[in-house]
Design a protein around this motif. Structure first.
Motif, PDB file in Angstrom:
ATOM      1  N   TRP A 121      26.838  68.004  29.240  1.00 50.12           N
ATOM      2  CA  TRP A 121      26.391  66.621  29.423  1.00 50.12           C
ATOM      3  C   TRP A 121      26.000  65.991  28.088  1.00 50.12           C
ATOM      4  CZ3 TRP A 121      21.330  64.652  28.793  1.00 50.12           C
ATOM      5  CH2 TRP A 121      21.165  63.333  29.221  1.00 50.12           C
ATOM      6  N   ASP A 122      25.290  66.754  27.271  1.00 54.86           N
ATOM      7  CA  ASP A 122      24.781  66.256  25.996  1.00 54.86           C
ATOM      8  C   ASP A 122      25.912  65.838  25.050  1.00 54.86           C
ATOM      9  OD1 ASP A 122      22.644  65.662  24.212  1.00 54.86           O
ATOM     10  OD2 ASP A 122      23.019  67.554  23.147  1.00 54.86           O
ATOM     11  N   ILE A 123      26.986  66.603  25.024  1.00 58.03           N
ATOM     12  CA  ILE A 123      28.090  66.276  24.113  1.00 58.03           C
ATOM     13  C   ILE A 123      29.169  65.430  24.786  1.00 58.03           C
ATOM     14  CG2 ILE A 123      27.719  68.328  22.697  1.00 58.03           C
ATOM     15  CD1 ILE A 123      30.241  69.535  24.036  1.00 58.03           C
ATOM     16  N   GLY A 124      28.986  65.150  26.066  1.00 56.86           N
ATOM     17  CA  GLY A 124      29.992  64.372  26.795  1.00 56.86           C
ATOM     18  C   GLY A 124      31.315  65.111  26.886  1.00 56.86           C
ATOM     19  N   GLU A 125      31.244  66.402  27.171  1.00 63.31           N
ATOM     20  CA  GLU A 125      32.439  67.251  27.194  1.00 63.31           C
ATOM     21  C   GLU A 125      33.505  66.705  28.139  1.00 63.31           C
ATOM     22  OE1 GLU A 125      33.692  71.915  27.979  1.00 63.31           O
ATOM     23  OE2 GLU A 125      31.706  71.216  28.587  1.00 63.31           O
ATOM     24  N   VAL A 126      34.718  66.674  27.624  1.00 59.34           N
ATOM     25  CA  VAL A 126      35.877  66.205  28.387  1.00 59.34           C
ATOM     26  C   VAL A 126      36.916  67.318  28.361  1.00 59.34           C
ATOM     27  CG1 VAL A 126      37.706  64.461  28.500  1.00 59.34           C
ATOM     28  CG2 VAL A 126      35.428  63.820  27.713  1.00 59.34           C
ATOM     29  N   SER A 127      37.678  67.415  29.424  1.00 60.48           N
ATOM     30  CA  SER A 127      38.761  68.389  29.490  1.00 60.48           C
ATOM     31  C   SER A 127      39.722  68.182  28.321  1.00 60.48           C
ATOM     32  CB  SER A 127      39.507  68.217  30.809  1.00 60.48           C
ATOM     33  OG  SER A 127      40.678  68.993  30.809  1.00 60.48           O
ATOM     34  N   SER A 128      40.249  69.287  27.826  1.00 60.59           N
ATOM     35  CA  SER A 128      41.214  69.198  26.726  1.00 60.59           C
ATOM     36  C   SER A 128      42.605  68.811  27.215  1.00 60.59           C
ATOM     37  CB  SER A 128      41.277  70.533  25.976  1.00 60.59           C
ATOM     38  OG  SER A 128      41.692  71.556  26.851  1.00 60.59           O
ATOM     39  N   ASN A 129      42.801  68.778  28.534  1.00 57.69           N
ATOM     40  CA  ASN A 129      44.089  68.382  29.096  1.00 57.69           C
ATOM     41  C   ASN A 129      44.270  66.869  28.991  1.00 57.69           C
ATOM     42  OD1 ASN A 129      44.785  71.000  29.954  1.00 57.69           O
ATOM     43  ND2 ASN A 129      43.480  70.732  31.756  1.00 57.69           N
ATOM     44  N   ALA A 130      45.501  66.456  28.766  1.00 61.68           N
ATOM     45  CA  ALA A 130      45.800  65.027  28.725  1.00 61.68           C
ATOM     46  C   ALA A 130      45.443  64.398  30.068  1.00 61.68           C
ATOM     47  CB  ALA A 130      47.277  64.811  28.422  1.00 61.68           C
ATOM     48  N   GLY A 131      44.662  63.340  30.028  1.00 64.30           N
ATOM     49  CA  GLY A 131      44.246  62.687  31.268  1.00 64.30           C
ATOM     50  C   GLY A 131      43.173  63.450  32.012  1.00 64.30           C
ATOM     51  N   GLY A 132      42.561  64.426  31.340  1.00 65.23           N
ATOM     52  CA  GLY A 132      41.548  65.253  31.991  1.00 65.23           C
ATOM     53  C   GLY A 132      40.244  64.508  32.225  1.00 65.23           C
ATOM     54  N   LEU A 133      39.368  65.137  32.970  1.00 68.24           N
ATOM     55  CA  LEU A 133      38.105  64.530  33.388  1.00 68.24           C
ATOM     56  C   LEU A 133      36.931  65.030  32.553  1.00 68.24           C
ATOM     57  CD1 LEU A 133      38.599  65.018  37.231  1.00 68.24           C
ATOM     58  CD2 LEU A 133      39.107  62.969  35.877  1.00 68.24           C
ATOM     59  N   LEU A 134      35.814  64.333  32.707  1.00 69.80           N
ATOM     60  CA  LEU A 134      34.565  64.823  32.144  1.00 69.80           C
ATOM     61  C   LEU A 134      34.247  66.178  32.770  1.00 69.80           C
ATOM     62  CD1 LEU A 134      32.326  61.628  32.288  1.00 69.80           C
ATOM     63  CD2 LEU A 134      33.036  62.823  30.218  1.00 69.80           C
ATOM     64  N   ARG A 135      33.652  67.081  31.993  1.00 70.49           N
ATOM     65  CA  ARG A 135      33.344  68.418  32.516  1.00 70.49           C
ATOM     66  C   ARG A 135      31.941  68.542  33.095  1.00 70.49           C
ATOM     67  NH1 ARG A 135      37.124  72.686  31.257  1.00 70.49           N
ATOM     68  NH2 ARG A 135      39.047  71.518  31.516  1.00 70.49           N
ATOM     69  N   TRP A 136      30.992  67.759  32.593  1.00 71.54           N
ATOM     70  CA  TRP A 136      29.616  67.981  33.047  1.00 71.54           C
ATOM     71  C   TRP A 136      29.403  67.709  34.539  1.00 71.54           C
ATOM     72  CZ3 TRP A 136      26.863  64.109  35.188  1.00 71.54           C
ATOM     73  CH2 TRP A 136      27.181  62.790  34.848  1.00 71.54           C
ATOM     74  N   PRO A 137      30.128  66.772  35.165  1.00 70.81           N
ATOM     75  CA  PRO A 137      29.863  66.585  36.601  1.00 70.81           C
ATOM     76  C   PRO A 137      30.129  67.839  37.441  1.00 70.81           C
ATOM     77  CG  PRO A 137      30.998  64.670  35.732  1.00 70.81           C
ATOM     78  CD  PRO A 137      31.027  65.719  34.653  1.00 70.81           C
ATOM     79  N   VAL A 138      31.117  68.619  37.070  1.00 70.50           N
ATOM     80  CA  VAL A 138      31.363  69.844  37.830  1.00 70.50           C
ATOM     81  C   VAL A 138      30.375  70.938  37.426  1.00 70.50           C
ATOM     82  CG1 VAL A 138      33.114  70.906  36.337  1.00 70.50           C
ATOM     83  CG2 VAL A 138      33.155  71.318  38.790  1.00 70.50           C
ATOM     84  N   LYS A 139      29.946  70.927  36.183  1.00 75.29           N
ATOM     85  CA  LYS A 139      29.040  71.983  35.726  1.00 75.29           C
ATOM     86  C   LYS A 139      27.640  71.864  36.313  1.00 75.29           C
ATOM     87  CE  LYS A 139      31.570  73.236  31.607  1.00 75.29           C
ATOM     88  NZ  LYS A 139      31.523  73.447  30.155  1.00 75.29           N
TER      89      LYS A 139
END
Length: 179
Positions: A121-139
């Motif tokens: 959440w702090d770094i605003g992690e996003v999937s490395s896949n093209a068109g990928g989603l934010l990761r923190w909502p699932v984490k």
């Protein structure tokens, strides 16, 4: 004991609602999967986001559904021990297993998974896949899911103690898996 049983009923009610949400996520995930497959084959249109949202839903349904599964007494157990002992001994198996194994594991996992979510959440992690989603909502489902499982474990312990002390009728119905 009545106050503890009231707390247990609140925890059970919350996990009952979350179990319903987990059930709905199964259906929604299947619908998204079918729609994604249809659009990919019919129109050659697809997106990694559609695949990732299915993974996110699966993670959410497992982590939200685990506490509901425990509430329904459908968690994995060693049948060879549990089904061959009296109800009173089954209650003791549940109490000892909850105190020695379930609660320590779920509390530690909830504690250790919080930084995984927070850092994402702090770094605003996003999937490395093209068109990928934010990761923190699932984490966020990691610490939340393990915290809910811990709470349901506490609820189950309260009910087992109430069964031992005669404050609650012993109902440990368990469907053995088909062989």
């Amino acid at each position: 004991m009545q106050a503890l049983l009231a707390l247990s009923r609140v925890i059970d009610a919350v996990n009952e609602k979350l179990g319903w949400i987990a059930d709905a996520l199964v259906l929604l995930s299947c619908m998204i999967s079918a729609a994604n497959a249809f659009s990919r084959y019919a129109f050659s249109i697809s997106s990694n986001a559609w695949l990732e949202i299915q993974w996110y839903m699966f993670a959410a349904l497992v982590l939200l559904g685990a506490s509901y599964t425990l509430k329904k007494n459908e968690h994995v157990r060693v049948d060879i021990v549990y089904t061959n002992v009296s109800t009173r001994k089954q209650i003791w198996v549940d109490i000892i297993g909850g105190v020695l194994f379930l609660l320590p594991a779920t509390l530690i996992l909830a504690y250790l998974s919080w930084p995984v979510f927070y850092n994402s959440w702090d770094i605003g992690e996003v999937s490395s896949n093209a068109g990928g989603l934010l990761r923190w909502p699932v984490k966020i489902f990691l610490p939340v899911g393990f915290a809910l499982l811990s709470l349901q474990g506490i609820s189950e312990l309260i009910k087992r103690v109430a069964m031992l002390t005669g404050h609650l009728k012993a109902d440990l119905h368990y469907e053995r898996p088909l062989r």
